[in-house]
Scaffold this motif. Structure first.
Motif, short mmCIF file in Angstrom:
data_model
loop_
_atom_site.label_atom_id
_atom_site.label_comp_id
_atom_site.label_asym_id
_atom_site.label_seq_id
_atom_site.Cartn_x
_atom_site.Cartn_y
_atom_site.Cartn_z
N SER A 88 0.91 -1.25 -0.02
CA SER A 88 0.03 -0.05 -0.17
C SER A 88 1.02 1.42 -0.08
CB SER A 88 -0.95 0.14 1.27
OG SER A 88 -0.16 -0.15 2.45
N GLY A 89 0.14 2.62 -0.32
CA GLY A 89 1.02 3.48 -0.45
C GLY A 89 1.32 4.12 -1.62
N SER A 90 2.39 4.91 -2.20
CA SER A 90 2.37 5.15 -3.35
C SER A 90 3.86 5.68 -3.76
CB SER A 90 1.63 6.59 -3.86
OG SER A 90 2.14 7.70 -3.49
N ILE A 91 4.42 4.95 -5.00
CA ILE A 91 5.48 5.08 -5.59
C ILE A 91 5.48 5.61 -6.82
CG2 ILE A 91 7.72 3.99 -6.13
CD1 ILE A 91 6.82 1.92 -4.47
N LEU A 92 5.74 7.06 -6.92
CA LEU A 92 5.69 7.93 -8.14
C LEU A 92 7.02 7.97 -8.81
CD1 LEU A 92 3.46 10.93 -7.38
CD2 LEU A 92 2.56 8.80 -8.61
N ILE A 93 7.24 7.45 -10.14
CA ILE A 93 8.40 7.68 -10.72
C ILE A 93 7.99 8.36 -12.22
CG2 ILE A 93 10.34 6.52 -11.98
CD1 ILE A 93 9.68 3.92 -10.23
N SER A 94 8.64 9.42 -12.29
CA SER A 94 8.25 10.70 -13.56
C SER A 94 6.69 10.41 -13.52
CB SER A 94 8.93 9.83 -14.64
OG SER A 94 10.32 10.08 -14.55
N GLY A 95 6.14 10.62 -12.33
CA GLY A 95 4.55 10.64 -12.51
C GLY A 95 3.82 9.70 -12.66
N VAL A 96 4.36 8.26 -12.76
CA VAL A 96 3.74 7.06 -12.80
C VAL A 96 3.69 6.32 -11.42
CG1 VAL A 96 3.64 4.91 -13.73
CG2 VAL A 96 4.30 6.83 -15.33
N ASP A 97 2.45 5.96 -10.70
CA ASP A 97 2.39 5.20 -9.85
C ASP A 97 2.86 3.82 -10.13
OD1 ASP A 97 1.78 4.06 -7.40
OD2 ASP A 97 0.27 5.35 -6.54
N VAL A 98 3.99 3.29 -9.88
CA VAL A 98 4.06 2.01 -10.28
C VAL A 98 3.26 0.92 -9.42
CG1 VAL A 98 6.42 2.22 -11.09
CG2 VAL A 98 6.11 1.68 -8.62
N LEU A 99 2.67 1.22 -8.49
CA LEU A 99 1.94 0.27 -7.48
C LEU A 99 0.42 0.24 -8.15
CD1 LEU A 99 2.85 1.27 -3.82
CD2 LEU A 99 3.90 -0.54 -5.10
N THR A 100 0.11 1.09 -8.78
CA THR A 100 -1.31 1.01 -9.46
C THR A 100 -1.40 0.94 -10.99
OG1 THR A 100 -1.40 3.41 -9.17
CG2 THR A 100 -2.26 2.36 -7.28
N ALA A 101 -0.16 1.33 -11.57
CA ALA A 101 -0.09 1.23 -12.88
C ALA A 101 -0.44 -0.34 -13.47
CB ALA A 101 1.11 1.72 -13.41
N ASP A 102 -0.92 -0.62 -14.60
CA ASP A 102 -1.01 -1.70 -15.37
C ASP A 102 0.35 -2.19 -15.74
OD1 ASP A 102 -0.04 -0.63 -18.06
OD2 ASP A 102 -2.24 -0.22 -18.36
N GLU A 103 0.45 -3.66 -15.77
CA GLU A 103 1.67 -4.14 -16.10
C GLU A 103 2.43 -3.76 -17.28
OE1 GLU A 103 4.77 -6.39 -14.96
OE2 GLU A 103 2.96 -6.58 -13.82
N SER A 104 1.96 -3.35 -18.50
CA SER A 104 2.31 -2.85 -19.69
C SER A 104 3.21 -1.64 -19.24
CB SER A 104 1.54 -2.61 -20.88
OG SER A 104 0.66 -1.87 -20.43
N GLU A 105 2.41 -0.78 -18.51
CA GLU A 105 3.18 0.47 -18.08
C GLU A 105 4.33 0.31 -17.24
OE1 GLU A 105 3.26 4.78 -18.21
OE2 GLU A 105 2.77 3.19 -19.40
N VAL A 106 4.23 -0.74 -16.22
CA VAL A 106 5.33 -1.02 -15.39
C VAL A 106 6.53 -1.46 -16.09
CG1 VAL A 106 6.08 -2.49 -13.39
CG2 VAL A 106 3.75 -1.57 -13.51
N ARG A 107 6.14 -2.38 -17.20
CA ARG A 107 7.31 -2.87 -17.90
C ARG A 107 8.16 -1.63 -18.58
NH1 ARG A 107 3.86 -7.36 -19.05
NH2 ARG A 107 3.23 -6.22 -20.88
N ARG A 108 7.12 -0.59 -19.29
CA ARG A 108 8.09 0.38 -19.73
C ARG A 108 8.65 1.28 -18.80
NH1 ARG A 108 7.47 5.59 -20.16
NH2 ARG A 108 6.02 5.82 -18.60
N VAL A 109 8.21 1.42 -17.66
CA VAL A 109 9.21 2.21 -16.65
C VAL A 109 10.34 1.44 -16.07
CG1 VAL A 109 9.08 3.11 -14.22
CG2 VAL A 109 6.86 3.61 -15.92
N ARG A 110 10.14 0.25 -15.84
CA ARG A 110 11.08 -0.55 -15.27
C ARG A 110 12.15 -0.69 -16.38
NH1 ARG A 110 8.77 -5.71 -14.33
NH2 ARG A 110 7.72 -4.95 -12.62
N GLY A 111 13.35 -0.09 -16.23
CA GLY A 111 14.46 -0.22 -17.15
C GLY A 111 14.75 1.16 -17.86
N SER A 112 13.77 1.86 -18.23
CA SER A 112 13.82 3.15 -19.00
C SER A 112 13.76 4.15 -17.93
CB SER A 112 12.85 3.21 -20.07
OG SER A 112 11.40 3.30 -19.41
N GLU A 113 13.06 4.15 -16.86
CA GLU A 113 13.07 5.24 -15.94
C GLU A 113 13.62 4.75 -14.66
OE1 GLU A 113 11.36 8.15 -16.74
OE2 GLU A 113 10.97 7.61 -18.47
#
Length: 338
Positions: free
Chosen positions: A68-93
């Motif tokens: 629970s809580g929030s983790i914002l990376i460049s405006g994206v909350d990785v805890l609530t984002a869908d898996e495709s968005e997390v894959r985009r952030v993970r590695g690039s951001e």
């Protein structure tokens, strides 16, 4: 250069569900990190450091862990984002250097293929020859000698320090805004540790990235970080600048950590100080302050109420302790002066 907040963690809590009960691995952790800055996280094994890191990468198993809580990376909350968005952030951001470089690398593939793979995942339209050229340039950046030859070698053909450089190359190949370094120098000798820390500083300056540096070693924190979180029992018990931690620590656990560090001035004056007892079980944390069973200064309120983080002193530190400010500052300065 930009000084924007690139990582914002708010009220992060992680509970693992096990047959023996729920493990409160991380409780209510919050911090912000800006471009070009390094945040150190210190604490004993089991304090929640690596779970915090894996949560930022969203690597915790969603079946066995509740987050629970929030983790914002460049405006994206990785805890609530869908898996495709997390894959985009993970590695690039955001990218991560794991503790053991040998187990982080696949022994079946050459290091060049593994670095190029990390690049092609986020640049699918780039040709393999172009990806190889980018890989070769990254090998040069991380200081691999004779990279034209070594790009086609396997992980076992590299020393521990060189393997760590390969892992750093994989992490940085997509120029992430945040780099998480989980015990990046633990298995290395002192000379190679210094080389890896210097390399991370150079690359941080070049890429203007933020670094989360997780370590047991206060010497590494003193060398590489600007700010520091001290964690105990899954909670942040002190947050301060590195300068303040070493000149005016504000939590009894931090006093114990500093007291256990040897120095040239104290060499030969007896055994190192130790913290009595053992870290708490995260399945059954003590009532009140988790550190109270090991704390020389614990009182009744420490055994009944969890202390909130509050500002202490003039250096911007916050700490979770029931002791009066004046007593904390007096003891902290005494510990720092030893």
């Amino acid at each position: 250069m930009s000084n924007e907040v690139v990582l914002s963690v708010k009220n992060l809590s992680v509970v693992f569900h096990t047959p023996d009960g729920d493990v409160a691995a991380v409780s209510d952790v919050s911090f912000d990190l800006r471009s070009g800055e390094t945040l150190g996280i210190v604490g004993e094994s089991g304090s929640g450091k690596s779970v915090t890191a894996s949560s930022i990468m969203r690597l915790n198993n969603s079946v066995t862990a509740s987050t629970s809580g929030s983790i914002l990376i460049s405006g994206v909350d990785v805890l609530t984002a869908d898996e495709s968005e997390v894959r985009r952030v993970r590695g690039s951001e955001v990218a991560m250097i794991f503790q053991d470089p040998l187990s982080a690398l696949n022994p079946y593939y050459t290091v060049g293929k593994q670095i190029a793979e990390a690049y092609l995942v986020h640049h699918p339209h780039v040709s393999k020859s172009d990806a190889r050229a980018v890989t070769l340039e990254m090998l040069k950046k991380v200081g691999i000698p004779n990279p034209e030859k070594r790009i086609d070698e396997f992980p076992h053909q590299f020393s521990g320090g060189m393997r760590q450089r390969i892992v750093i190359a994989i992490a940085l190949i997509n120029n992430p805004k945040v780099l998480i370094a989980d015990e990046p120098t633990t298995a290395l000798d002192v000379t190679v540790q210094a080389q890896i820390l210097d390399l991370m500083k150079e690359l941080q300056t070049e890429f203007n990235m933020a670094i989360v540096l997780i370590t047991h070693d206060l010497g590494v924190i003193a060398e590489a970080a600007k700010d520091v979180l001290v964690m105990y029992g899954g909670r942040v018990v002190e947050r301060s600048t590195v300068e303040a931690l070493f000149s005016e620590p504000t939590h009894p656990y931090a006093w114990g950590l500093l007291g256990a560090v040897n120095s040239l001035s104290s060499s030969g004056r007896g055994a190192l100080a130790t913290i009595a007892g053992s870290p708490p079980s995260l399945i059954a944390l003590p009532n009140g302050c988790s550190f109270n069973p090991r704390c020389f200064y614990a009182s009744d309120i420490c055994r009944s109420e969890v202390p909130p983080l509050r500002p202490i002193g003039a250096q911007g530190s916050v700490a979770a302790c029931h002791l009066p400010d004046s007593e904390i500052l007096t003891i902290g300065r005494e510990v720092a002066s030893r």
